[in-house]
Design a protein around this motif. Structure first.
Motif, PDB file in Angstrom:
ATOM      1  N   ASP A   1       0.820  -1.210   0.000  1.00 38.07           N
ATOM      2  CA  ASP A   1       0.000   0.000   0.000  1.00 38.07           C
ATOM      3  C   ASP A   1       0.854   1.261   0.000  1.00 38.07           C
ATOM      4  N   LEU A   2       2.070   1.173   0.504  1.00 31.37           N
ATOM      5  CA  LEU A   2       2.962   2.325   0.493  1.00 31.37           C
ATOM      6  C   LEU A   2       3.438   2.647  -0.915  1.00 31.37           C
ATOM      7  N   ALA A   3       3.713   1.598  -1.710  1.00 33.11           N
ATOM      8  CA  ALA A   3       4.198   1.813  -3.071  1.00 33.11           C
ATOM      9  C   ALA A   3       3.060   1.960  -4.071  1.00 33.11           C
ATOM     10  N   MET A   4       1.988   1.187  -3.910  1.00 34.05           N
ATOM     11  CA  MET A   4       0.865   1.203  -4.842  1.00 34.05           C
ATOM     12  C   MET A   4      -0.441   1.237  -4.058  1.00 34.05           C
ATOM     13  N   PRO A   5      -0.909   2.404  -3.687  1.00 35.62           N
ATOM     14  CA  PRO A   5      -2.208   2.469  -2.996  1.00 35.62           C
ATOM     15  C   PRO A   5      -3.328   2.009  -3.927  1.00 35.62           C
ATOM     16  N   HIS A   6      -4.414   1.571  -3.340  1.00 38.56           N
ATOM     17  CA  HIS A   6      -5.592   1.227  -4.140  1.00 38.56           C
ATOM     18  C   HIS A   6      -6.141   2.486  -4.814  1.00 38.56           C
ATOM     19  N   VAL A   7      -6.727   2.286  -5.975  1.00 36.16           N
ATOM     20  CA  VAL A   7      -7.270   3.421  -6.728  1.00 36.16           C
ATOM     21  C   VAL A   7      -8.354   4.114  -5.915  1.00 36.16           C
ATOM     22  N   TRP A   8      -9.213   3.333  -5.245  1.00 34.48           N
ATOM     23  CA  TRP A   8     -10.285   3.954  -4.475  1.00 34.48           C
ATOM     24  C   TRP A   8      -9.757   4.725  -3.272  1.00 34.48           C
ATOM     25  N   ASP A   9      -8.605   4.309  -2.741  1.00 34.97           N
ATOM     26  CA  ASP A   9      -7.998   5.082  -1.649  1.00 34.97           C
ATOM     27  C   ASP A   9      -7.490   6.425  -2.155  1.00 34.97           C
ATOM     28  N   MET A  10      -6.905   6.431  -3.344  1.00 40.53           N
ATOM     29  CA  MET A  10      -6.413   7.688  -3.911  1.00 40.53           C
ATOM     30  C   MET A  10      -7.566   8.633  -4.227  1.00 40.53           C
ATOM     31  N   VAL A  11      -8.656   8.083  -4.763  1.00 40.02           N
ATOM     32  CA  VAL A  11      -9.818   8.922  -5.073  1.00 40.02           C
ATOM     33  C   VAL A  11     -10.457   9.448  -3.791  1.00 40.02           C
ATOM     34  N   GLN A  12     -10.555   8.590  -2.769  1.00 40.22           N
ATOM     35  CA  GLN A  12     -11.124   9.024  -1.499  1.00 40.22           C
ATOM     36  C   GLN A  12     -10.276  10.112  -0.849  1.00 40.22           C
ATOM     37  N   ARG A  13      -8.960  10.022  -1.006  1.00 36.97           N
ATOM     38  CA  ARG A  13      -8.073  11.018  -0.389  1.00 36.97           C
ATOM     39  C   ARG A  13      -8.262  12.384  -1.016  1.00 36.97           C
ATOM     40  N   LEU A  14      -8.711  12.449  -2.255  1.00 40.49           N
ATOM     41  CA  LEU A  14      -8.931  13.739  -2.899  1.00 40.49           C
ATOM     42  C   LEU A  14     -10.004  14.558  -2.189  1.00 40.49           C
TER      43      LEU A  14
ATOM     44  N   LEU B   1       4.549  16.977  -1.956  1.00 42.15           N
ATOM     45  CA  LEU B   1       3.722  15.861  -1.512  1.00 42.15           C
ATOM     46  C   LEU B   1       4.431  14.525  -1.668  1.00 42.15           C
ATOM     47  N   ALA B   2       5.392  14.455  -2.593  1.00 41.09           N
ATOM     48  CA  ALA B   2       6.169  13.222  -2.708  1.00 41.09           C
ATOM     49  C   ALA B   2       6.975  12.977  -1.445  1.00 41.09           C
ATOM     50  N   GLY B   3       7.382  14.039  -0.773  1.00 38.21           N
ATOM     51  CA  GLY B   3       8.106  13.882   0.476  1.00 38.21           C
ATOM     52  C   GLY B   3       7.250  13.371   1.616  1.00 38.21           C
TER      53      GLY B   3
ATOM     54  N   ALA C   1       0.206  11.560  -2.182  1.00 40.11           N
ATOM     55  CA  ALA C   1       1.254  11.885  -3.151  1.00 40.11           C
ATOM     56  C   ALA C   1       0.790  11.711  -4.590  1.00 40.11           C
ATOM     57  N   TRP C   2      -0.257  10.924  -4.813  1.00 39.03           N
ATOM     58  CA  TRP C   2      -0.750  10.707  -6.171  1.00 39.03           C
ATOM     59  C   TRP C   2      -1.687  11.817  -6.631  1.00 39.03           C
ATOM     60  N   ALA C   3      -2.160  12.646  -5.727  1.00 39.89           N
ATOM     61  CA  ALA C   3      -3.112  13.691  -6.095  1.00 39.89           C
ATOM     62  C   ALA C   3      -2.524  14.683  -7.113  1.00 39.89           C
ATOM     63  N   PRO C   4      -1.327  15.247  -6.890  1.00 39.55           N
ATOM     64  CA  PRO C   4      -0.791  16.157  -7.904  1.00 39.55           C
ATOM     65  C   PRO C   4      -0.442  15.448  -9.210  1.00 39.55           C
ATOM     66  N   ILE C   5      -0.192  14.131  -9.157  1.00 38.29           N
ATOM     67  CA  ILE C   5       0.023  13.394 -10.407  1.00 38.29           C
ATOM     68  C   ILE C   5      -1.253  13.395 -11.225  1.00 38.29           C
TER      69      ILE C   5
END
Length: 322
Positions: free
Chosen positions: A80-93, A277-279, A288-292
């Motif tokens: 999860d640290l290297a590849m979060p789930h897609v739904w986790d990234m969307v929820q974090r937005l 955010l990468a830091g 960290a995936w949000a600005p990507i």
């Protein structure tokens, strides 16, 4: 001599350049209909779904340490640290950017930074396109300019962007506009336009040289000037070459803007947000995936704008079906 032949002799064809231009005018194609646009949207959505499927499928099936051949890791880890789930990234937005009270949601912060970068990229693309077109017209007009400039234009793209970004930043800080220094975004725009002008200059030059020799000779026979030939023969023939060049120029402007924001320390754009955010990825990997996502959206918007320009220019594309 028949009556038709006699009439042709008494009423010769007009000799002015306007009449000649009308005879070689381009054919106007039909614009894509609703079904065409719907098909493009459906294919785009299916592509996005396929990408999400590949991401989640690899995360579910691959080992946590990734795929290792010998001592080399050829595919990334699936933690999860290297590849979060897609739904986790969307929820974090939708969650706050920071833990401070009253903080904006993350998507809002990303959107604000992306809009700033989009404005800078738009200025860079416009400047780069203008410079590229002027260079292309000059090289098409005088062959000696093509021989002298084109090698240097190509050579200019071999210089690493990060090498001269501090120099441009230093020059920009010394510019005085209205009694003060130049705006910080100006240096970013200059650096990004340096990347954007190259594909436009090369593509437009190729297009201006791809015109029909018969049409050019016809204009020459009727004593039409070079500028009239440029406007009515060369430019319409260059449109199919110019559109891909504009797309590449837009992509280069976006990439140049993001890289220049990082190199010059510009704080308001998506570039610095990517770094900051990468830091924080070790504690909040989905964040960290949000600005990507913002950078991807920025590129899609830039490509969409060029697509609209392409639709407007379709009536001038020679060789299309009616």
């Amino acid at each position: 001599m028949t009556q038709t032949q006699t009439q042709a002799v008494l009423d010769p064809a007009p000799t002015d350049a306007t009449a000649v231009a009308a005879s070689v005018d381009v054919r106007v194609p039909r614009l894509p209909g609703v079904l065409g646009w719907a098909r493009a949207v459906v294919l785009a959505v299916l592509g996005l779904v396929a990408l999400v499927g590949v991401w989640e499928g690899y995360k579910a099936l691959a080992p946590e340490d990734g795929v290792v051949i010998g001592e080399q890791r050829v595919l990334p880890r699936t933690t999860d640290l290297a590849m979060p789930h897609v739904w986790d990234m969307v929820q974090r937005l939708g969650e706050p950017t920071t833990s401070m009270a009253g903080a904006d949601p993350l998507w809002r912060s990303v959107a604000d930074a992306a809009l700033v970068s989009l404005g800078i990229a738009g200025v860079s693309w416009f400047v780069g396109t203008t410079v590229g077109l002027l260079l292309a017209v000059a090289m098409a007009r005088l062959r000696v300019l093509e021989w002298g400039l084109l090698p240097w234009i190509i050579l200019s793209q071999t210089i690493p962007l990060i090498a001269f970004a501090p120099v441009v930043r230093s020059w920009g800080s010394r510019i005085e506009i209205g009694g003060g220094g130049g705006p910080p975004w100006l240096s970013v725009a200059v650096i990004a336009s340096y990347l954007a002008f190259f594909p436009v200059a090369v593509g437009a030059l190729r297009g201006l040289q791809a015109h029909s020799r018969i049409h050019a000779d016809l204009f020459h026979v009727y004593a039409a000037g070079w500028w009239s030939t440029l406007r009515r023969v060369r430019i319409p023939s260059a449109v199919p070459y110019l559109l891909p060049a504009l797309r590449l120029g837009a992509a280069s402007a976006v990439v140049g803007t993001v890289v220049a924001e990082v190199s010059t320390g510009y704080l308001d754009g998506i570039g610095r947000m990517l770094v900051s955010l990468a830091g924080q990825a070790s504690g909040d990997p989905a964040k960290a995936w949000a600005p990507i996502f913002g950078a991807v959206a920025l590129g899609l918007v830039a490509g969409g704008i060029v697509t609209v320009i392409g639709v407007l220019l379709r009536p001038y594309r020679r060789g299309e079906a009616r």
